[in-house]
Design a protein around this motif. Structure first.
Motif, short mmCIF file in Angstrom:
data_model
loop_
_atom_site.label_atom_id
_atom_site.label_comp_id
_atom_site.label_asym_id
_atom_site.label_seq_id
_atom_site.Cartn_x
_atom_site.Cartn_y
_atom_site.Cartn_z
N ILE A 133 -11.85 -7.31 -4.60
CA ILE A 133 -10.97 -7.04 -3.97
C ILE A 133 -10.55 -6.79 -2.53
O ILE A 133 -9.57 -7.14 -2.17
CB ILE A 133 -11.09 -4.95 -3.99
CG1 ILE A 133 -11.28 -4.48 -5.40
CG2 ILE A 133 -10.11 -4.96 -2.97
CD1 ILE A 133 -12.02 -3.49 -5.35
N HIS A 138 -6.61 -11.89 -3.29
CA HIS A 138 -6.35 -10.45 -3.91
C HIS A 138 -5.79 -10.00 -2.68
O HIS A 138 -4.74 -9.51 -2.60
CB HIS A 138 -7.85 -9.58 -4.29
CG HIS A 138 -7.30 -8.27 -3.84
ND1 HIS A 138 -6.70 -8.53 -5.48
CD2 HIS A 138 -7.74 -7.47 -3.55
CE1 HIS A 138 -5.79 -7.13 -5.37
NE2 HIS A 138 -6.82 -6.33 -4.16
N ILE A 139 -6.27 -9.85 -0.98
CA ILE A 139 -5.63 -9.27 0.47
C ILE A 139 -3.94 -9.62 0.10
O ILE A 139 -3.04 -9.77 0.32
CB ILE A 139 -6.47 -9.55 1.14
CG1 ILE A 139 -7.84 -8.57 0.94
CG2 ILE A 139 -5.83 -9.07 2.30
CD1 ILE A 139 -8.70 -9.31 1.91
N GLU A 141 -2.21 -11.80 -2.26
CA GLU A 141 -1.43 -11.58 -3.04
C GLU A 141 -0.70 -9.97 -3.33
O GLU A 141 0.55 -9.61 -3.29
CB GLU A 141 -2.11 -11.74 -4.45
CG GLU A 141 -2.22 -12.80 -4.86
CD GLU A 141 -3.33 -13.20 -5.99
OE1 GLU A 141 -3.57 -12.14 -6.71
OE2 GLU A 141 -3.65 -14.41 -6.54
N THR A 142 -1.54 -9.44 -2.43
CA THR A 142 -1.74 -8.11 -2.18
C THR A 142 -0.13 -7.32 -1.37
O THR A 142 0.39 -6.76 -1.35
CB THR A 142 -2.59 -7.06 -2.32
OG1 THR A 142 -3.12 -7.18 -3.24
CG2 THR A 142 -1.80 -5.74 -2.29
N TYR A 143 -0.99 -8.59 -0.06
CA TYR A 143 0.45 -8.50 1.08
C TYR A 143 1.71 -9.26 0.57
O TYR A 143 2.90 -8.32 0.73
CB TYR A 143 -0.41 -8.97 2.20
CG TYR A 143 0.47 -9.52 3.28
CD1 TYR A 143 1.03 -8.47 3.69
CD2 TYR A 143 0.89 -10.47 3.67
CE1 TYR A 143 1.62 -9.47 5.65
CE2 TYR A 143 1.41 -11.63 4.82
CZ TYR A 143 2.25 -10.07 5.86
OH TYR A 143 3.05 -10.62 6.91
N ARG A 145 3.34 -9.11 -2.06
CA ARG A 145 3.40 -8.02 -3.26
C ARG A 145 4.76 -7.21 -2.43
O ARG A 145 5.31 -6.71 -2.59
CB ARG A 145 2.88 -7.20 -4.31
CG ARG A 145 3.20 -7.13 -5.30
CD ARG A 145 2.01 -6.26 -6.80
NE ARG A 145 1.47 -4.97 -6.19
CZ ARG A 145 0.10 -6.10 -5.56
NH1 ARG A 145 -0.86 -5.90 -6.04
NH2 ARG A 145 -0.37 -4.05 -5.50
N ILE A 146 3.22 -6.60 -1.51
CA ILE A 146 3.98 -4.98 -0.96
C ILE A 146 5.04 -5.75 0.01
O ILE A 146 6.41 -4.52 0.59
CB ILE A 146 2.82 -4.77 -0.33
CG1 ILE A 146 1.71 -4.20 -0.93
CG2 ILE A 146 3.39 -3.69 0.62
CD1 ILE A 146 0.59 -2.64 0.16
N TYR A 152 4.74 -1.01 -5.12
CA TYR A 152 4.54 -0.42 -4.34
C TYR A 152 4.39 1.43 -4.81
O TYR A 152 5.37 1.59 -4.48
CB TYR A 152 5.71 -0.34 -3.45
CG TYR A 152 4.06 0.16 -2.09
CD1 TYR A 152 2.94 -0.14 -0.95
CD2 TYR A 152 4.62 1.45 -1.52
CE1 TYR A 152 2.62 0.59 -0.33
CE2 TYR A 152 4.83 2.25 -0.07
CZ TYR A 152 3.02 1.75 0.38
OH TYR A 152 2.89 2.32 1.38
#
Length: 156
Positions: A133, A138-139, A141-143, A145-146, A152
């Protein structure tokens, strides 16, 4: 799963006892004669291993069977807790010390009886998942995606 109570001998410490210099026996009568060979050549010396005698005491232990692997273990040596604090999981209960300025630890009382090896496997797996995590990929990809607005979910 609790199996039984047992009585075991545990080491409680060492004492210096007199020994026979002729045959190394620790079976000495108070009149300073070796019971084994009859010698009067008796001494006690902290620096000589022949003078050290291990003492034992009987102790009650609770024997459990690991609900994961089936091995028996001493329930007094292994508790039912895992904890999370300062970014990692550990085996055992983490006691909060208010002298330190950090987050309160989370302690989980496991429902099953797990030996130390199985608890360590669980802790290792949880730490691995935490490391995935906080991985930079991962960070990122999350960034991204948001930023796109994909999937979200507003959390409260």
């Amino acid at each position: 799963m609790f199996l039984r109570k047992d009585i075991v001998k545990v080491k409680t410490g060492n004492v210096v006892v007199p020994f026979c210099k002729d045959c190394n026996s620790q079976e000495i009568e108070t009149i300073q004669i070796c019971k084994k060979c009859g010698s009067h050549n008796i001494t006690a010396d902290w620096m000589d291993d022949r003078s050290i005698k291990q003492e034992y005491a009987e102790k009650e232990v609770h024997i459990y069977k690991c609900d994961c692997c089936g091995k028996e273990f001493d329930g007094f040596k292994t508790d039912k807790f895992i904890s999370y604090s300062e970014g990692e999981f550990i085996c055992g209960k983490y006691d909060y010390n208010e002298d330190y300025d950090y987050e309160y630890p989370e302690n989980w009382n496991l429902e099953d009886d797990l030996c130390n090896n199985c608890k360590q496997k669980l802790v290792d797996e949880l730490n691995y998942e935490v490391s995935k995590i906080i991985n930079i990929k991962h960070i990122d990809e999350t960034y991204k995606r948001i930023l796109k607005g994909d999937d979200y979910i507003e959390r409260k």
